[in-house]
Design an enzyme around this catalytic site. Structure first.
Site, PDB file in Angstrom:
ATOM      1  CB  CYS A  69      -1.040   0.015   0.859  1.00 16.96           C
ATOM      2  SG  CYS A  69      -2.461   1.216   0.978  1.00 16.96           S
TER       3      CYS A  69
ATOM      4  CG  HIS B 275      -3.752  -3.127   2.791  1.00 12.59           C
ATOM      5  ND1 HIS B 275      -2.895  -2.658   3.489  1.00 12.59           N
ATOM      6  CD2 HIS B 275      -4.246  -2.197   2.155  1.00 12.59           C
ATOM      7  CE1 HIS B 275      -2.752  -1.605   3.730  1.00 12.59           C
ATOM      8  NE2 HIS B 275      -3.644  -1.078   2.902  1.00 12.59           N
TER       9      HIS B 275
ATOM     10  CD  GLU C 151      -1.673  -5.595   5.309  1.00  9.42           C
ATOM     11  OE1 GLU C 151      -1.455  -5.850   4.041  1.00  9.42           O
ATOM     12  OE2 GLU C 151      -2.212  -4.456   5.681  1.00  9.42           O
TER      13      GLU C 151
END
Ligand code: MN
Length: 235
Positions: A106, A208, A210
């Site tokens: 990001c 993203h 994660e």
């Protein structure tokens, strides 16, 4: 075998170093040791850390001061943190000079891009006519827009020809740094991934992973690929 040590560059939240747990958990889950780097370390200190580390992860966060790419602030959506910018300007230079693996997520793709000569759209909604919601309202576990990858790229090997990603950005890469190759785009042309073109492992994604590294094969694959690259250099 010792695990690779991965420096993570997080946010400056009113004097607190802020890093969402899912970044460090994703690195841990892939077999690395995450270490969040505090603000206030000078260049010599960061150099020493960079020499010690096996990889670098640049995490999400607020916008980069557009003066770093020769523009003035476009509008009041642009949120700047000079402390993080000056810290990351040094860290990105050290990371790219190290030859060690770099993962940008990001703001991370934006930061690595700007601090190596690229530029950004400061505010996608006011600068680009697109039907795609790059700042989704759905939860972060849900992929909402399609991303198509380039042949013979790292992200193609991880994600296949296309994948659906989450999306939480109002800025995006405008002019890519000459150091990198664009390897994935959204259907409106927005740059969603870039990679290094030489021997150094550099993977930069606008979304993203994660949030879903424990449940989604592409997200898991991004962290596995990165941490494995760190392991290969770690002797
Ligand atoms: Mn997007």
């Amino acid at each position: 075998m010792k695990k690779p040590l991965i420096l993570i560059f997080g946010s400056n939240d009113n004097g607190r170093l802020m890093l969402r747990r899912n970044y460090s958990d994703s690195v841990t889950g892939a077999g690395g040791i995450p270490l969040a780097v505090p603000f206030g370390i000078d260049e010599d200190g960061l150099k020493q850390l960079a020499d010690t580390a096996d990889g670098f992860l640049f995490a999400g966060g607020v916008d980069i001061d557009p003066s770093y790419y020769g523009e003035t602030v476009l509008n009041d959506t642009v949120e700047i943190d000079p402390i993080r910018d000056s810290h990351e300007a040094i860290a990105v230079s050290l990371a790219l000079a190290s030859g060690k693996p770099v993962l940008g997520i990001c703001r991370g793709i934006q930061s690595v891009n700007v601090f190596s000569g690229g530029s950004l759209y400061q505010d996608i909604p006011s600068q680009i006519n697109t039907a795609i919601k790059h700042r989704q309202t759905e939860s972060a576990e849900i992929g909402t827009h399609k991303v198509t990858t380039e042949p013979d790229s790292l992200i193609r090997s991880i994600a296949g020809e296309s994948t659906f990603t989450n999306s939480f950005h109002h800025q995006g890469v405008k002019v890519p740094s000459p150091l990198f190759r664009v390897t994935a785009r959204a259907e409106d042309g927005m740059i969603e991934a870039m990679e290094g073109t030489g021997d150094q492992y550099v993977l930069l994604v606008q979304w993203h992973p994660e949030f879903t590294s424990g449940t989604n094969e592409v997200s898991r694959g991004i962290f596995a690929s990165f941490v494995d690259a760190c392991k290969r250099l770690h002797v």
